[in-house]
Design an enzyme around this catalytic site. Sequence first.
Site, PDB file in Angstrom:
ATOM      1  N   GLY A   8      -1.725  10.738   4.777  1.00  0.00           N
ATOM      2  CA  GLY A   8      -2.028  10.081   6.063  1.00  0.00           C
ATOM      3  C   GLY A   8      -1.465  10.867   7.234  1.00  0.00           C
ATOM      4  N   TYR A 142      -1.681  -7.252   5.503  1.00  0.00           N
ATOM      5  CA  TYR A 142      -0.818  -6.091   5.783  1.00  0.00           C
ATOM      6  C   TYR A 142       0.616  -6.386   5.335  1.00  0.00           C
ATOM      7  CZ  TYR A 142       1.528  -2.528   8.738  1.00  0.00           C
ATOM      8  OH  TYR A 142       2.281  -1.480   9.221  1.00  0.00           O
TER       9      TYR A 142
END
Length: 321
Positions: A8, A142
């Site tokens: 990422g 999340y």
Amino acid sequence: MPTILVTGALGQIGSELVPALRTRYGADNVIATDLKVLPPSGAAALAPYGHLDCTEANQLHEAVRRYDVGSIYHLAALLSASAEAAPQLAWSVNMSGLYNVLEVAREYGCQVFFPSSIGAFGPTTPRDSTPQVTVQRPTTIYGITKVAGELLCDYYASRFGIDTRGLRLPGLISYVAAPGGGTTDYAVEMFYHALRYGRYTCFLSAATRLDMMYMPDAIAAMMDLMAADSGRLRYRNAYNVTAMSVTPAEIGAAIARHVPSFAVDYEVDPVRQAIADSWPRSLDDSAAHHDWGFAPRYDLEAMTADMLARLRSKLAAARSR
Ligand code: NAD
Ligand code: AKB
């Protein structure tokens, strides 16, 4: 010097973590990877850079084997608002991705950094001076992946002896790369809009209080935690860290001290407001200070002055191109 792999790497954190790691450990020793496929010129500018989907275990194995990786900073994830819009994808990226990273770390003996979040807390958590160890019943997908991630990292440390480490990061404010779909993104947007338009419409209410940190402090915290004496880490995978507890109104006022005409109005987005209302207003980060010397340098005023100066230069350079 063991090679470091960053997943990422093209996101808000990776865009600043990779250069910082390269400065400290040498450019060739830090492999930047992301789901995004860059054109050859972009990949060459970021070299060593490679495409890597963390949900594909074989791609992680191949990268760790090929580059003889000793340490992984696993940043790939969907953030809170993006995750709420695509919960199934969020589970896959945030959980399968982390599981794949931990499995490859187990096989090759890698150290792992996992960024948890203030999102790992929920509405039943004490919201002020949130303790290091407390109730964690988040109501967002999340947050659920972040708590599960903390626990999975703990498990790999105790069961397999993997050197996993992590921080519960607050909202991060930065000028290099735009934030990627979080609830705290408003704080960054406010600075861009102040300099571009002189006004900003905020999607959280004026009094929504959340923890924040300026990116240089966050980068230093990640690298310091990874270099800390393992024996001192009582909470190795989930240290509360923060630098300021602020509202949109307070950030707006701090910006207005430098940009006097700056005005903020409010159009509350119920989804992101509900997420913010389920998170702590301020964290107790005394364990991080005590165990590995966490010491952020930027408060609201210092962050605002630096952020505006850097962003002014960045926007001026973009205009002159
Ligand atoms: P970001 O959204 O800016 O970047 C995430 C990167 O992951 C993107 O470049 C994206 O292309 C990549 N990605 C998405 N799916 C992928 C996949 N399957 N394989 C490989 N890469 C993939 O996020 P960020 O702000 O840099 O955050 C990094 C980590 O830090 C995340 O785990 C996030 O939850 C955590 N965190 C961030 C903040 C913050 O304020 N930025 C706060 C707390 C925690
Ligand atoms: C988000 O808002 O999702 C992130 C975070 C605090 O985890 N910035």
